[in-house]
Design a protein around this motif. Structure first.
Motif, PDB file in Angstrom:
ATOM      1  N   ALA A 145       0.960  -1.218   0.280  1.00 23.90           N
ATOM      2  CA  ALA A 145       0.006   0.270   0.031  1.00 23.90           C
ATOM      3  C   ALA A 145       0.643   1.455  -0.374  1.00 23.90           C
ATOM      4  CB  ALA A 145      -0.973   0.245   0.968  1.00 23.90           C
ATOM      5  N   TRP A 146       1.896   1.364   0.401  1.00 26.08           N
ATOM      6  CA  TRP A 146       3.167   2.430   0.824  1.00 26.08           C
ATOM      7  C   TRP A 146       3.255   2.925  -0.342  1.00 26.08           C
ATOM      8  CZ3 TRP A 146       8.119   2.091   4.097  1.00 26.08           C
ATOM      9  CH2 TRP A 146       8.539   3.795   4.306  1.00 26.08           C
ATOM     10  N   ALA A 147       3.900   1.794  -1.108  1.00 22.90           N
ATOM     11  CA  ALA A 147       4.261   1.386  -2.447  1.00 22.90           C
ATOM     12  C   ALA A 147       3.610   2.426  -3.187  1.00 22.90           C
ATOM     13  CB  ALA A 147       5.067   0.316  -3.255  1.00 22.90           C
TER      14      ALA A 147
ATOM     15  N   PRO B 258      10.286  -7.694  15.410  1.00 26.93           N
ATOM     16  CA  PRO B 258      10.897  -6.594  14.302  1.00 26.93           C
ATOM     17  C   PRO B 258      11.205  -6.985  12.974  1.00 26.93           C
ATOM     18  CG  PRO B 258      12.415  -7.443  15.754  1.00 26.93           C
ATOM     19  CD  PRO B 258      11.362  -8.230  16.254  1.00 26.93           C
ATOM     20  N   VAL B 259      11.424  -6.114  11.869  1.00 18.22           N
ATOM     21  CA  VAL B 259      12.095  -6.748  10.351  1.00 18.22           C
ATOM     22  C   VAL B 259      13.560  -6.313  10.583  1.00 18.22           C
ATOM     23  CG1 VAL B 259      11.962  -6.209   8.342  1.00 18.22           C
ATOM     24  CG2 VAL B 259       9.652  -6.184   9.753  1.00 18.22           C
ATOM     25  N   ARG B 260      14.004  -7.138  10.611  1.00 17.65           N
ATOM     26  CA  ARG B 260      15.564  -6.727  10.377  1.00 17.65           C
ATOM     27  C   ARG B 260      16.348  -6.289   8.884  1.00 17.65           C
ATOM     28  NH1 ARG B 260      19.276  -9.908  12.108  1.00 17.65           N
ATOM     29  NH2 ARG B 260      18.081 -11.533  11.874  1.00 17.65           N
ATOM     30  N   THR B 261      15.706  -7.641   7.890  1.00 18.72           N
ATOM     31  CA  THR B 261      15.974  -7.229   6.367  1.00 18.72           C
ATOM     32  C   THR B 261      14.847  -7.767   5.630  1.00 18.72           C
ATOM     33  OG1 THR B 261      17.779  -8.999   6.732  1.00 18.72           O
ATOM     34  CG2 THR B 261      17.262  -9.049   4.517  1.00 18.72           C
ATOM     35  N   ALA B 262      15.041  -7.081   4.335  1.00 13.73           N
ATOM     36  CA  ALA B 262      14.359  -7.519   3.010  1.00 13.73           C
ATOM     37  C   ALA B 262      14.758  -8.295   2.130  1.00 13.73           C
ATOM     38  CB  ALA B 262      13.784  -6.035   2.875  1.00 13.73           C
ATOM     39  N   VAL B 263      13.912  -9.246   1.721  1.00 16.02           N
ATOM     40  CA  VAL B 263      14.142  -9.862   0.567  1.00 16.02           C
ATOM     41  C   VAL B 263      13.668  -9.279  -0.855  1.00 16.02           C
ATOM     42  CG1 VAL B 263      14.430 -11.579  -0.263  1.00 16.02           C
ATOM     43  CG2 VAL B 263      14.861 -12.139   2.096  1.00 16.02           C
ATOM     44  N   LEU B 264      13.849  -8.826  -2.022  1.00 14.11           N
ATOM     45  CA  LEU B 264      12.824  -8.013  -2.993  1.00 14.11           C
ATOM     46  C   LEU B 264      13.047  -9.286  -4.511  1.00 14.11           C
ATOM     47  CD1 LEU B 264      14.659  -4.056  -2.951  1.00 14.11           C
ATOM     48  CD2 LEU B 264      12.344  -5.374  -1.241  1.00 14.11           C
ATOM     49  N   LEU B 265      11.827  -9.098  -4.433  1.00 10.76           N
ATOM     50  CA  LEU B 265      11.543 -10.446  -5.284  1.00 10.76           C
ATOM     51  C   LEU B 265      10.589  -9.651  -6.360  1.00 10.76           C
ATOM     52  CD1 LEU B 265      11.376 -13.652  -3.060  1.00 10.76           C
ATOM     53  CD2 LEU B 265      13.168 -12.796  -4.701  1.00 10.76           C
ATOM     54  N   GLU B 266      10.918 -10.257  -7.623  1.00  8.95           N
ATOM     55  CA  GLU B 266      10.150  -9.576  -8.773  1.00  8.95           C
ATOM     56  C   GLU B 266       8.471 -10.168  -8.647  1.00  8.95           C
ATOM     57  OE1 GLU B 266      11.487  -9.850 -12.656  1.00  8.95           O
ATOM     58  OE2 GLU B 266      13.426 -10.468 -11.653  1.00  8.95           O
ATOM     59  N   GLY B 267       8.698 -11.591  -8.333  1.00  6.90           N
ATOM     60  CA  GLY B 267       7.293 -11.576  -8.628  1.00  6.90           C
ATOM     61  C   GLY B 267       6.469 -12.620  -7.594  1.00  6.90           C
TER      62      GLY B 267
ATOM     63  N   CYS C 122      11.901 -10.390   5.759  1.00  9.91           N
ATOM     64  CA  CYS C 122      10.546  -9.828   5.647  1.00  9.91           C
ATOM     65  C   CYS C 122      11.182 -10.475   3.596  1.00  9.91           C
ATOM     66  CB  CYS C 122      10.094  -8.827   4.944  1.00  9.91           C
ATOM     67  SG  CYS C 122       8.231  -8.517   3.972  1.00  9.91           S
ATOM     68  N   VAL C 123       9.884 -11.701   3.150  1.00 10.43           N
ATOM     69  CA  VAL C 123      10.450 -11.607   1.413  1.00 10.43           C
ATOM     70  C   VAL C 123       9.025 -11.343   0.783  1.00 10.43           C
ATOM     71  CG1 VAL C 123      10.483 -14.052   0.040  1.00 10.43           C
ATOM     72  CG2 VAL C 123      11.633 -13.979   2.403  1.00 10.43           C
ATOM     73  N   LEU C 124       9.429 -10.550  -0.076  1.00  8.94           N
ATOM     74  CA  LEU C 124       7.992  -9.815  -0.688  1.00  8.94           C
ATOM     75  C   LEU C 124       8.177  -9.442  -2.292  1.00  8.94           C
ATOM     76  CD1 LEU C 124       8.476  -6.490  -1.005  1.00  8.94           C
ATOM     77  CD2 LEU C 124       8.949  -6.399   1.142  1.00  8.94           C
ATOM     78  N   SER C 125       7.025  -9.225  -2.793  1.00  9.89           N
ATOM     79  CA  SER C 125       7.132  -9.894  -4.178  1.00  9.89           C
ATOM     80  C   SER C 125       6.302  -8.112  -4.671  1.00  9.89           C
ATOM     81  CB  SER C 125       5.985  -9.995  -4.648  1.00  9.89           C
ATOM     82  OG  SER C 125       5.560  -9.644  -5.882  1.00  9.89           O
ATOM     83  N   MET C 126       7.812  -7.129  -5.381  1.00  7.00           N
ATOM     84  CA  MET C 126       7.316  -5.918  -5.812  1.00  7.00           C
ATOM     85  C   MET C 126       6.607  -5.484  -7.051  1.00  7.00           C
ATOM     86  SD  MET C 126      11.091  -4.604  -5.369  1.00  7.00           S
ATOM     87  CE  MET C 126      11.943  -5.310  -7.001  1.00  7.00           C
ATOM     88  N   ASP C 127       5.956  -6.990  -7.765  1.00  3.34           N
ATOM     89  CA  ASP C 127       5.078  -7.929  -8.540  1.00  3.34           C
ATOM     90  C   ASP C 127       5.860  -6.683 -10.100  1.00  3.34           C
ATOM     91  OD1 ASP C 127       3.139  -8.263  -7.708  1.00  3.34           O
ATOM     92  OD2 ASP C 127       2.059  -6.399  -6.257  1.00  3.34           O
ATOM     93  N   GLY C 128       7.357  -7.009  -9.981  1.00  3.49           N
ATOM     94  CA  GLY C 128       8.051  -6.340 -11.124  1.00  3.49           C
ATOM     95  C   GLY C 128       8.862  -5.851 -10.627  1.00  3.49           C
ATOM     96  N   ALA C 129      10.548  -5.660 -11.705  1.00  2.00           N
ATOM     97  CA  ALA C 129      11.469  -5.581 -10.993  1.00  2.00           C
ATOM     98  C   ALA C 129      11.883  -3.909 -11.276  1.00  2.00           C
ATOM     99  CB  ALA C 129      12.647  -6.053 -12.409  1.00  2.00           C
TER     100      ALA C 129
ATOM    101  N   ARG D  28      11.981   2.576  -5.832  1.00  4.72           N
ATOM    102  CA  ARG D  28      10.704   2.454  -5.418  1.00  4.72           C
ATOM    103  C   ARG D  28      10.591   1.850  -3.922  1.00  4.72           C
ATOM    104  NH1 ARG D  28       6.533   1.553  -7.750  1.00  4.72           N
ATOM    105  NH2 ARG D  28       6.404   3.750  -8.652  1.00  4.72           N
ATOM    106  N   HIS D  29      10.801   0.532  -3.871  1.00 10.11           N
ATOM    107  CA  HIS D  29      11.153  -0.665  -2.242  1.00 10.11           C
ATOM    108  C   HIS D  29      12.274  -0.129  -2.271  1.00 10.11           C
ATOM    109  CE1 HIS D  29       7.187  -2.553  -4.565  1.00 10.11           C
ATOM    110  NE2 HIS D  29       7.193  -2.529  -3.464  1.00 10.11           N
ATOM    111  N   ALA D  30      13.177   0.094  -2.939  1.00  7.74           N
ATOM    112  CA  ALA D  30      14.428   0.368  -1.959  1.00  7.74           C
ATOM    113  C   ALA D  30      14.549   1.880  -1.148  1.00  7.74           C
ATOM    114  CB  ALA D  30      15.819   0.181  -3.194  1.00  7.74           C
TER     115      ALA D  30
END
Length: 209
Positions: free
Chosen positions: A13-15, A31-40, A64-71, A76-78
């Protein structure tokens, strides 16, 4: 919905232009320490399946392993999750064709531009190569989709593709299929070697809270 699912939803929602407060509050509470950015979402399914195989609970470890819905959404996510935003450690997994989106996005956010792992084509291709096409066919059959696969392979458009390319195409033909097989292919690896990008990603995540 788990707390980590809530955090992922708050980040999405933030993105998309919503407020960042909910994501900030959840990140601090978990707490969250690391975000794993994935394409889908198929990549998310594969990463979570490998973590489960190795007895790891990434959410409990603050990952947190999350989908960014596209590379193309990497920058934005970074920005939101990395040094300018929540200050999380960033890593991820991407296709070779999308390497620049990740490297530039992380660099602009002040994060390590090399802190991610790259698949030659995509993660499905890496898993198909690791398993071999006959083993993937067995897994498709076990999922009750053997007839659908045989029908697909007999289509004229598939005749000029190699076996691995045809299998990749099949996995992407129906909505939700890639997500399901992200998990199925990882669980079906058995003693086969885990693809290097996926193995490297999981090994780079420090275990423990």
């Amino acid at each position: 919905m788990t707390d980590m699912d809530e955090f992922r939803a708050a980040v999405a929602a933030w993105a998309a232009g919503g407020p960042g407060g909910p994501a900030r509050d959840l990140a601090a509470r978990l707490p969250v320490r690391t975000a794993v950015l994935l394409e889908g979402r198929s990549d998310v399914a594969a990463v979570e399946a490998l973590a489960a195989r190795r007895g790891r609970d990434l959410a409990a470890e603050g990952v947190c392993v999350l989908s960014m819905d596209g590379a193309t959404n990497a920058a934005r996510h970074a920005r939101l999750l990395g040094p300018p935003g929540l200050g999380l450690r960033l890593t991820g997994l991407c296709d070779e064709a999308e390497r620049d989106h990740y490297a530039q996005g992380l660099a602009r956010a002040g994060a390590d531009p090399d802190a991610f792992f790259v698949c030659v084509a995509d993660l499905e291709d890496e898993l198909i190569r690791a398993l071999g096409v006959p083993r993937v066919e067995e897994l498709v059959e076990a999922q009750g989709e053997g007839r659908a696969l045989r029908t697909f392979l007999h289509q004229p458009a598939q005749r000029d593709r190699g076996p691995r390319q045809r299998m990749r195409r099949f996995l992407g033909t129906t909505s939700g299929r890639k997500i399901r097989y992200g998990r199925v292919l990882v669980e079906g690896l058995g003693t086969a070697p885990v693809p290097a990008p996926l193995d490297g990603l999981l090994n780079s995540l420090p275990a423990g809270p």
